[in-house]
Motif scaffolding. Structure first.
Motif, PDB file in Angstrom:
ATOM      1  N   MET A 171       0.727  -1.098   0.077  1.00  0.00           N
ATOM      2  CA  MET A 171       0.167  -0.070   0.127  1.00  0.00           C
ATOM      3  C   MET A 171       0.865   1.202  -0.008  1.00  0.00           C
ATOM      4  SD  MET A 171      -3.047  -1.163   2.610  1.00  0.00           S
ATOM      5  CE  MET A 171      -3.842   0.231   2.309  1.00  0.00           C
ATOM      6  N   ARG A 172       1.919   1.365   0.735  1.00  0.00           N
ATOM      7  CA  ARG A 172       2.856   2.163   0.846  1.00  0.00           C
ATOM      8  C   ARG A 172       3.472   2.583  -0.561  1.00  0.00           C
ATOM      9  NH1 ARG A 172       5.930   1.753   5.664  1.00  0.00           N
ATOM     10  NH2 ARG A 172       4.232   3.043   6.753  1.00  0.00           N
ATOM     11  N   ALA A 173       3.949   1.465  -1.375  1.00  0.00           N
ATOM     12  CA  ALA A 173       4.484   1.629  -2.566  1.00  0.00           C
ATOM     13  C   ALA A 173       3.624   2.262  -3.345  1.00  0.00           C
ATOM     14  CB  ALA A 173       5.227   0.278  -3.110  1.00  0.00           C
ATOM     15  N   SER A 174       2.233   1.730  -3.625  1.00  0.00           N
ATOM     16  CA  SER A 174       1.316   2.131  -4.500  1.00  0.00           C
ATOM     17  C   SER A 174       0.772   3.406  -4.157  1.00  0.00           C
ATOM     18  CB  SER A 174      -0.037   1.358  -4.414  1.00  0.00           C
ATOM     19  OG  SER A 174      -0.886   1.658  -5.038  1.00  0.00           O
ATOM     20  N   ALA A 175       0.798   4.109  -3.053  1.00  0.00           N
ATOM     21  CA  ALA A 175       0.615   5.550  -2.757  1.00  0.00           C
ATOM     22  C   ALA A 175       1.663   6.305  -3.121  1.00  0.00           C
ATOM     23  CB  ALA A 175       0.190   5.587  -1.092  1.00  0.00           C
ATOM     24  N   GLU A 176       2.960   5.869  -3.016  1.00  0.00           N
ATOM     25  CA  GLU A 176       4.105   6.813  -3.478  1.00  0.00           C
ATOM     26  C   GLU A 176       4.162   6.941  -4.741  1.00  0.00           C
ATOM     27  OE1 GLU A 176       7.368   4.518  -1.582  1.00  0.00           O
ATOM     28  OE2 GLU A 176       7.330   5.362   0.320  1.00  0.00           O
ATOM     29  N   TRP A 177       3.712   5.856  -5.519  1.00  0.00           N
ATOM     30  CA  TRP A 177       3.759   5.571  -7.039  1.00  0.00           C
ATOM     31  C   TRP A 177       2.626   6.820  -7.465  1.00  0.00           C
ATOM     32  CZ3 TRP A 177      -0.242   4.521 -10.401  1.00  0.00           C
ATOM     33  CH2 TRP A 177       0.438   4.515 -11.717  1.00  0.00           C
ATOM     34  N   ALA A 178       1.331   6.657  -6.789  1.00  0.00           N
ATOM     35  CA  ALA A 178       0.164   7.313  -7.303  1.00  0.00           C
ATOM     36  C   ALA A 178       0.645   9.039  -6.875  1.00  0.00           C
ATOM     37  CB  ALA A 178      -0.857   6.944  -6.806  1.00  0.00           C
ATOM     38  N   LYS A 179       1.149   9.205  -5.904  1.00  0.00           N
ATOM     39  CA  LYS A 179       1.431  10.548  -5.388  1.00  0.00           C
ATOM     40  C   LYS A 179       2.627  11.021  -6.710  1.00  0.00           C
ATOM     41  CE  LYS A 179       2.590  13.269  -1.493  1.00  0.00           C
ATOM     42  NZ  LYS A 179       2.822  13.467  -0.008  1.00  0.00           N
ATOM     43  N   GLY A 180       3.570  10.283  -6.855  1.00  0.00           N
ATOM     44  CA  GLY A 180       4.698  10.628  -7.834  1.00  0.00           C
ATOM     45  C   GLY A 180       4.091  10.965  -9.212  1.00  0.00           C
ATOM     46  N   VAL A 181       3.017  10.301  -9.908  1.00  0.00           N
ATOM     47  CA  VAL A 181       2.391  10.510 -11.039  1.00  0.00           C
ATOM     48  C   VAL A 181       1.665  11.740 -11.029  1.00  0.00           C
ATOM     49  CG1 VAL A 181       0.409   9.499 -12.453  1.00  0.00           C
ATOM     50  CG2 VAL A 181       2.229   8.143 -11.719  1.00  0.00           C
ATOM     51  N   GLN A 182       0.881  11.942  -9.844  1.00  0.00           N
ATOM     52  CA  GLN A 182      -0.040  13.146  -9.601  1.00  0.00           C
ATOM     53  C   GLN A 182       0.926  14.461  -9.632  1.00  0.00           C
ATOM     54  OE1 GLN A 182      -3.209  13.271  -9.819  1.00  0.00           O
ATOM     55  NE2 GLN A 182      -3.281  15.282  -9.746  1.00  0.00           N
ATOM     56  N   SER A 183       2.205  14.192  -8.969  1.00  0.00           N
ATOM     57  CA  SER A 183       3.041  15.283  -9.020  1.00  0.00           C
ATOM     58  C   SER A 183       3.707  15.834 -10.336  1.00  0.00           C
ATOM     59  CB  SER A 183       4.156  15.258  -8.036  1.00  0.00           C
ATOM     60  OG  SER A 183       5.041  14.229  -8.403  1.00  0.00           O
ATOM     61  N   LYS A 184       3.728  14.707 -11.233  1.00  0.00           N
ATOM     62  CA  LYS A 184       4.381  14.919 -12.645  1.00  0.00           C
ATOM     63  C   LYS A 184       3.247  15.691 -13.364  1.00  0.00           C
ATOM     64  CE  LYS A 184       7.906  11.645 -12.832  1.00  0.00           C
ATOM     65  NZ  LYS A 184       9.118  11.688 -13.738  1.00  0.00           N
ATOM     66  N   LYS A 185       1.827  15.338 -13.162  1.00  0.00           N
ATOM     67  CA  LYS A 185       0.917  15.921 -13.901  1.00  0.00           C
ATOM     68  C   LYS A 185       0.426  17.422 -13.670  1.00  0.00           C
ATOM     69  CE  LYS A 185      -1.834  11.631 -14.805  1.00  0.00           C
ATOM     70  NZ  LYS A 185      -3.076  11.252 -14.257  1.00  0.00           N
ATOM     71  N   GLU A 186       1.090  17.788 -12.296  1.00  0.00           N
ATOM     72  CA  GLU A 186       0.817  19.211 -12.031  1.00  0.00           C
ATOM     73  C   GLU A 186       1.712  20.064 -12.372  1.00  0.00           C
ATOM     74  OE1 GLU A 186       0.408  18.806  -7.837  1.00  0.00           O
ATOM     75  OE2 GLU A 186      -1.734  17.815  -7.911  1.00  0.00           O
ATOM     76  N   PRO A 187       1.571  21.153 -13.075  1.00  0.00           N
ATOM     77  CA  PRO A 187       2.705  21.852 -13.489  1.00  0.00           C
ATOM     78  C   PRO A 187       3.566  22.699 -12.341  1.00  0.00           C
ATOM     79  CG  PRO A 187       0.625  23.100 -14.074  1.00  0.00           C
ATOM     80  CD  PRO A 187       0.330  21.932 -13.157  1.00  0.00           C
TER      81      PRO A 187
END
Length: 187
Positions: A171-187
């Motif tokens: 769950m931690r790895a999945s949340a870190e990945w999702a947060k990283g994807v979200q941060s790349k989408k935000e300018p």
């Protein structure tokens, strides 16, 4: 001047008719020894065509490194890229032979051998050493203390310690990945 039997005489002649007439003319003019050689060459062509009809493009066919027709024993010698495929094809020998017969070529036997070490045909080299592509690193962003606490709270009811820890890590790895994807989408 004598006209060949395939020349036009006020009718259309198919190309196959021309080829057959030319073949007959060549065979008729050949010595018995040369005629036997030509017929053997035609037989080998039939064997190779039948092999290709049966094995070309198959999983097994991709491991073939060479073919050689032996007219004196009416056998097809097949070289393979590994001993395991040599064994596999030996087990399939009669099935392949029967399918080749159905495709129009009668062979008395199939002989399978492993290609000599160090000899690898170009097509096999490409298959054995696929091009490596660099993958970009997976997006990653550290979780806040609140996010870590929420994950721990959600897995707390699980009694088995190993299962709880495995699920928490996932769950931690999945949340870190999702947060990283979200941060790349935000300018």
């Amino acid at each position: 001047m004598r006209r060949a039997n395939y020349e036009r005489e006020s009718e259309t002649v198919a190309f196959s008719g021309f080829l057959n007439a030319e073949r007959q003319r060549i065979l008729a003019a050949a010595t018995p020894k040369r005629r036997a050689q030509m017929e053997a060459a035609e037989e080998s062509r039939t064997v190779y065509r039948a092999w290709n009809a049966v094995c070309s493009g198959t999983r097994e066919g991709r491991h073939v490194t060479g073919l050689r027709y032996l007219p004196e024993s009416n056998e097809l010698l097949v070289y393979l890229d590994s001993p395991s495929w040599t064994q596999e094809m030996t087990l399939l020998r009669e099935i392949i032979r029967a399918r080749m017969e159905r495709a129009g070529a009668h062979v008395d036997g199939l002989v399978f051998k492993t290609t000599a070490p160090g000899h690898t045909p170009p097509a096999a080299k490409e298959r054995l050493c696929p091009a490596t592509t660099e993958r970009p690193p997976a997006p990653h962003a550290d979780l806040s203390e609140a996010e870590c606490t929420e994950i721990e709270r959600r897995v707390a009811p699980i009694e088995d310690q190993k299962l709880r820890e495995a699920l928490e890590n996932a769950m931690r790895a999945s949340a870190e990945w999702a947060k990283g994807v979200q941060s790349k989408k935000e300018p």
